[in-house]
Write an enzyme that holds these catalytic residues in place. Structure first.
Site, short mmCIF file in Angstrom:
data_model
loop_
_atom_site.label_atom_id
_atom_site.label_comp_id
_atom_site.label_asym_id
_atom_site.label_seq_id
_atom_site.Cartn_x
_atom_site.Cartn_y
_atom_site.Cartn_z
N CYS A 9 1.06 -0.97 -0.02
CA CYS A 9 0.65 0.35 0.15
C CYS A 9 0.69 1.13 -0.22
O CYS A 9 2.15 0.93 -0.25
CB CYS A 9 -0.68 0.02 0.91
SG CYS A 9 -0.54 0.19 2.89
N ASN A 12 2.60 0.99 4.23
CA ASN A 12 2.76 0.19 4.62
C ASN A 12 2.22 0.53 6.74
O ASN A 12 3.02 -0.55 7.40
CB ASN A 12 4.26 -0.63 4.81
CG ASN A 12 4.23 -1.87 5.30
OD1 ASN A 12 5.54 -1.95 5.50
ND2 ASN A 12 3.51 -2.60 5.29
N CYS A 14 -1.77 0.67 7.53
CA CYS A 14 -2.36 0.56 7.18
C CYS A 14 -3.18 -0.70 7.11
O CYS A 14 -3.49 -2.08 7.21
CB CYS A 14 -3.58 1.55 7.15
SG CYS A 14 -3.56 3.61 8.75
N ARG A 15 -3.12 0.30 5.53
CA ARG A 15 -4.18 -1.49 4.76
C ARG A 15 -2.86 -3.00 3.87
O ARG A 15 -3.46 -4.20 4.63
CB ARG A 15 -4.70 -1.47 3.23
CG ARG A 15 -5.46 0.04 3.38
CD ARG A 15 -5.51 0.60 2.44
NE ARG A 15 -4.34 1.56 2.13
CZ ARG A 15 -4.59 1.86 0.92
NH1 ARG A 15 -5.09 2.41 -0.15
NH2 ARG A 15 -3.51 3.21 0.88
N SER A 16 -2.11 -2.58 4.25
CA SER A 16 -0.96 -3.55 3.67
C SER A 16 -0.60 -4.15 5.21
O SER A 16 -0.34 -5.99 4.70
CB SER A 16 0.16 -3.82 2.90
OG SER A 16 1.49 -2.79 3.66
N ASP A 122 -8.52 3.88 1.20
CA ASP A 122 -7.12 4.38 2.29
C ASP A 122 -8.35 4.83 2.81
O ASP A 122 -8.58 5.63 3.45
CB ASP A 122 -5.99 5.38 1.42
CG ASP A 122 -5.66 5.66 2.07
OD1 ASP A 122 -5.51 5.79 3.36
OD2 ASP A 122 -4.43 7.11 2.36
P1 4NP Z 1 -1.74 2.68 4.56
O1 4NP Z 1 -2.37 4.21 4.54
O2 4NP Z 1 -0.86 3.42 2.33
O3 4NP Z 1 -2.26 1.90 4.31
O4 4NP Z 1 -1.01 2.17 5.19
C1 4NP Z 1 -1.50 5.56 5.11
C2 4NP Z 1 -0.86 5.23 5.77
C3 4NP Z 1 -0.52 7.04 6.16
C4 4NP Z 1 -0.66 7.90 5.11
C5 4NP Z 1 -1.38 7.59 3.72
C6 4NP Z 1 -2.28 6.56 3.74
N1 4NP Z 1 0.68 8.90 4.92
O5 4NP Z 1 -0.12 9.75 3.82
O6 4NP Z 1 1.18 9.10 5.97
#
Ligand code: 4NP
Length: 152
Positions: A9, A12, A14-16, A122
């Protein structure tokens, strides 16, 4: 060793990490390697977002020991399958591919599910409901992927 699978993602956190924990819970450890990475560098070394840790825990999966790392072109040689959570992650990964073989390893995580939208949204800036929603999206995709991998 059977297949090596990488979940990707943006952050790294939240989702992955959820996708890694959920798929691992459906496969036997001896035969499969599952990891996750982010295309961005913001959170390197950090543990998953507390909201991901807690939704996973609610369904009996512990992801608290995971640590964030960034996706690198080397992952194309280390993994057989690379699953991106959304189109933007997909494009970021494809941009680092060296050849057709690399590109062929990359798919959207939801590509086999029967949802119209093939992206895992997201959840970072949203509320806890978003984490419940993505948990179930990722879980359905991982059921299909685990079935495929175990019957190869
Ligand atoms: P992820 O979510 O891609 O599912 O881990 C996010 C985590 C952090 C951010 C964006 C999306 N960020 O902008 O810091």
């Amino acid at each position: 060793m059977g297949a090596k699978v990488l979940m990707v993602c943006l952050g790294n956190i939240c989702r992955s990490p959820l996708a890694e924990g959920i798929l691992k819970s459906k496969l036997d450890k001896e035969n499969f390697h599952v990891d996750s990475a982010g295309t961005a560098s913001y959170h390197i070394g950090k543990k998953p977002d507390d909201r991901s840790i807690s939704i996973a825990k609610r369904y009996g999966i512990d992801i608290s020991q995971q640590r964030c790392r960034q996706f690198t072109f080397k992952d194309f040689s280390d993994f057989d399958f690379i699953f991106a959570m959304d189109n933007s992650n997909y494009e970021n990964v494809i941009a680092l591919a060296k050849n057709k073989n690399d590109k062929a390893k990359v798919k959207l995580l939801l590509y086999k599910t029967n949802t119209t939208n093939k992206e895992v949204p997201d959840p970072y800036y949203g509320g806890d409901d978003g984490f419940e929603e993505i948990f179930h999206l990722i879980d359905s995709a991982c059921n299909l992927i685990a079935q495929d991998l175990m019957h190869k």
